[in-house]
Design a protein around this motif. Structure first.
Motif, PDB file in Angstrom:
ATOM      1  N   THR A 251       0.808  -1.232   0.000  1.00  0.00           N
ATOM      2  CA  THR A 251       0.000   0.000   0.000  1.00  0.00           C
ATOM      3  C   THR A 251       0.839   1.280   0.000  1.00  0.00           C
ATOM      4  O   THR A 251       0.348   2.334  -0.386  1.00  0.00           O
ATOM      5  N   LEU A 252       2.093   1.210   0.428  1.00  0.00           N
ATOM      6  CA  LEU A 252       2.901   2.402   0.664  1.00  0.00           C
ATOM      7  C   LEU A 252       3.301   3.086  -0.641  1.00  0.00           C
ATOM      8  O   LEU A 252       3.948   2.498  -1.496  1.00  0.00           O
ATOM      9  N   TRP A 253       2.928   4.360  -0.749  1.00  0.00           N
ATOM     10  CA  TRP A 253       3.233   5.172  -1.923  1.00  0.00           C
ATOM     11  C   TRP A 253       4.197   6.317  -1.619  1.00  0.00           C
ATOM     12  O   TRP A 253       5.046   6.639  -2.439  1.00  0.00           O
ATOM     13  N   THR A 254       4.055   6.918  -0.447  1.00  0.00           N
ATOM     14  CA  THR A 254       4.809   8.137  -0.167  1.00  0.00           C
ATOM     15  C   THR A 254       5.346   8.148   1.255  1.00  0.00           C
ATOM     16  O   THR A 254       4.627   7.825   2.207  1.00  0.00           O
ATOM     17  N   LEU A 284       6.777   3.286  -4.391  1.00  0.00           N
ATOM     18  CA  LEU A 284       7.230   4.202  -3.358  1.00  0.00           C
ATOM     19  C   LEU A 284       7.994   5.396  -3.916  1.00  0.00           C
ATOM     20  O   LEU A 284       8.868   5.249  -4.781  1.00  0.00           O
ATOM     21  N   LYS A 285       7.651   6.575  -3.409  1.00  0.00           N
ATOM     22  CA  LYS A 285       8.379   7.804  -3.690  1.00  0.00           C
ATOM     23  C   LYS A 285       8.696   8.474  -2.353  1.00  0.00           C
ATOM     24  O   LYS A 285       7.831   8.581  -1.481  1.00  0.00           O
ATOM     25  N   VAL A 286       9.922   8.964  -2.198  1.00  0.00           N
ATOM     26  CA  VAL A 286      10.380   9.557  -0.949  1.00  0.00           C
ATOM     27  C   VAL A 286      10.699  11.030  -1.156  1.00  0.00           C
ATOM     28  O   VAL A 286      11.380  11.394  -2.121  1.00  0.00           O
ATOM     29  N   ASN A 287      10.204  11.872  -0.264  1.00  0.00           N
ATOM     30  CA  ASN A 287      10.439  13.316  -0.324  1.00  0.00           C
ATOM     31  C   ASN A 287      11.202  13.753   0.923  1.00  0.00           C
ATOM     32  O   ASN A 287      10.782  13.466   2.052  1.00  0.00           O
ATOM     33  N   PRO A 308      14.398   5.789  -3.544  1.00  0.00           N
ATOM     34  CA  PRO A 308      13.678   6.328  -4.717  1.00  0.00           C
ATOM     35  C   PRO A 308      13.176   7.748  -4.438  1.00  0.00           C
ATOM     36  O   PRO A 308      11.990   7.969  -4.178  1.00  0.00           O
ATOM     37  N   ILE A 309      14.074   8.720  -4.514  1.00  0.00           N
ATOM     38  CA  ILE A 309      13.757  10.090  -4.113  1.00  0.00           C
ATOM     39  C   ILE A 309      13.028  10.830  -5.230  1.00  0.00           C
ATOM     40  O   ILE A 309      13.493  10.868  -6.367  1.00  0.00           O
ATOM     41  N   HIS A 339      17.456  10.319 -12.249  1.00  0.00           N
ATOM     42  CA  HIS A 339      16.434   9.527 -12.936  1.00  0.00           C
ATOM     43  C   HIS A 339      15.086   9.533 -12.218  1.00  0.00           C
ATOM     44  O   HIS A 339      14.073   9.118 -12.797  1.00  0.00           O
ATOM     45  N   THR A 340      15.054  10.006 -10.970  1.00  0.00           N
ATOM     46  CA  THR A 340      13.797   9.994 -10.203  1.00  0.00           C
ATOM     47  C   THR A 340      13.372  11.378  -9.713  1.00  0.00           C
ATOM     48  O   THR A 340      12.184  11.584  -9.415  1.00  0.00           O
ATOM     49  N   LEU A 341      14.299  12.326  -9.619  1.00  0.00           N
ATOM     50  CA  LEU A 341      13.972  13.647  -9.075  1.00  0.00           C
ATOM     51  C   LEU A 341      12.956  14.395  -9.939  1.00  0.00           C
ATOM     52  O   LEU A 341      13.144  14.536 -11.145  1.00  0.00           O
ATOM     53  N   GLN A 342      11.891  14.875  -9.279  1.00  0.00           N
ATOM     54  CA  GLN A 342      10.871  15.638  -9.979  1.00  0.00           C
ATOM     55  C   GLN A 342      10.708  17.055  -9.418  1.00  0.00           C
ATOM     56  O   GLN A 342      10.230  17.942 -10.118  1.00  0.00           O
ATOM     57  N   LYS A 343      11.123  17.242  -8.153  1.00  0.00           N
ATOM     58  CA  LYS A 343      10.989  18.564  -7.533  1.00  0.00           C
ATOM     59  C   LYS A 343      12.265  18.922  -6.773  1.00  0.00           C
ATOM     60  O   LYS A 343      12.806  18.094  -6.035  1.00  0.00           O
TER      61      LYS A 343
END
Length: 443
Positions: A251-254, A284-287, A308-309, A339-343
């Motif tokens: 279930t974990l997304w963020t 999973l995405k990590v901020n 996976p930042i 390859h994963t950074l969006q912000k």
């Protein structure tokens, strides 16, 4: 009155009399409590409509932290609302704004005891609860007041925990024992909590090494359905990541992680723990949000390549250190996540070094980057370079926000250049970008 005025025909009545219930509820949705109460007195139909569940599902209750005549009835009106319409409530947010003294915290505690008690008896549909920034470690919260409030909140969560989906207790500032006691209430009699969103950022007091607490890790092991988790870095450990992998991988997304200079953040977390979690929680995405943790050596220990930042925020809050350099972070560390950074969000005082080239290359290397915000000492032409790259298809930003620090009070020259740049790229900016750029004297 003549006979004609006494015998109004149905077709001569106001159009409001024939308004469908769905339309009437939509109109009432926009009214405040005082106007709703008055509208309920108009006729029986309007009174019945006023008790529609749709009108009372969402509620924000705000308590002022300072005494005044304007806010005198806040506590009474909150209890009135819960007693009258609390059974319909699904989303509740409570705000207590900067309590001034112990008298007000005591009044808040007593009101919350009655409010939560009433809600616990009448409501079985509450899905989300948010009580932020209480800062219970402040002196205005005397021990007896704090203990009574925690007791009321825990008892309420024991009753509602089985159907509560979202809990936000950001800024509560509790001890480890107090914090775990409240969170354990969500799994009362079931040994597991099915909440999908949990925000415990600044939930514990400053300076606590939560990552070394077996009690905290045991508490977090009861969560079995987390989709979003927000917490401080001083809560992270290999054991916590293992628990998340075992109980929430599907279930974990963020995961949102705040790392503050005043919180312990020297613990060692193995890359294999992150890799194992990322392998099982495939979405999973990590901020990361860093507050005054800016040195390369510290960041490199935390930002492991296995994570996976999605987003990184680095803020120094105007503090300047001539021995510190941002260049290694921009050149050697952050490109690891291209390859994963969006912000990307930066706010730092780099008066001692120019970073225009490094920042430009970083933006070009992060092909998924769509949001870039920076407050720093920059050349005005840096903005033009970014826009030119955007025009040539070398980057795909959708948001560009820049505050250019200067060492002069007057920014007329910079403002003129920025206007010229905007005119040159106006078509691109208006069609593709959420754009805000300003020169700012940093004196």
């Amino acid at each position: 009155m003549d006979e004609e005025s006494q015998l109004l025909q149905p077709q001569e009545q106001s159009c409001w009399a024939a308004l469908p219930d769905v339309c009437l509820r939509r109109v009432f949705w926009w009214l405040g409590d005082r106007d709703r109460s008055r509208a309920a007195l108009v006729c029986r139909k309007w009174n019945q409509t006023m008790y529609s569940a749709d009108l009372w599902r969402y509620r924000t209750i705000t308590f002022s932290g300072r005494p005044s005549r304007v806010h005198a009835s806040e506590f009474e009106s909150a209890l009135w609302y819960v007693k009258k319409f609390g059974r319909y409530l699904e989303h509740l947010e409570i705000k207590f704004l900067n309590p001034y003294n112990a008298v007000l915290t005591k009044k808040f505690q007593i009101t919350m005891r009655g409010l939560l008690s009433c809600l616990g008896k009448s409501n079985n549909r509450l899905k989300s609860l948010s009580i932020q920034h209480l800062e219970l470690d402040r002196l205005v919260w005397r021990n007896s007041i704090r203990t009574s409030f925690i007791k009321s909140l825990s008892f309420f969560l024991k009753k509602t925990g089985k159907h509560l989906d979202y809990l936000n207790l950001k800024g509560a500032r509790l001890t480890v024992e107090q914090g775990c006691h409240v969170l354990n209430s969500l799994s009362y009699l079931r040994n597991e909590s099915m909440a999908s969103e949990l925000n415990i950022e600044d939930y514990f007091s400053h300076h606590l090494a939560i990552y070394s607490s077996p009690q905290f890790n045991k508490t977090m092991a009861t969560f079995r359905n987390l989709a979003s988790l927000t917490l401080n870095y001083n809560c992270l450990s290999d054991e916590l990541l293992e628990n998340l992998c075992e109980n929430n991988a599907g279930t974990l997304w963020t995961i949102n992680i705040k790392c503050h200079i005043h919180d312990p953040h020297g613990q060692v977390i193995w890359g294999m723990s992150w890799a194992n979690l990322a392998r099982h929680a495939t979405n999973l995405k990590v901020n990361f949000f860093f507050e005054r943790v800016m040195k390369y050596e510290r960041l490199a220990r935390i930002l492991l390549q296995e994570i996976p930042i999605r987003s990184i925020s680095l803020r120094s809050c105007y503090f300047s250190d001539p021995d510190w350099s941002m260049r290694p972070t921009l050149v050697d560390l952050l490109p690891t996540f291209r390859h994963t950074l969006q912000k990307l969000t930066f706010e730092f005082n780099n008066n001692h070094e120019s970073l225009d080239d490094e920042l430009h290359l970083l933006i070009l290397s992060c092909r998924k980057l769509f949001y870039f915000k920076i407050w720093a000492f920059l050349d005005v032409r840096f903005v033009e370079r970014i826009l030119k790259s955007q025009e040539e298809g070398q980057c795909a930003l959708r948001t560009l926000k820049v505050r250019i620090y200067t060492n002069r009070y007057e920014t007329n020259e910079e403002d003129k250049t920025l206007r010229e740049i905007y005119r040159k790229y106006r078509k691109l900016i208006d069609s593709e970008l959420n754009y805000f750029v300003i020169a700012y004297p940093m004196m």
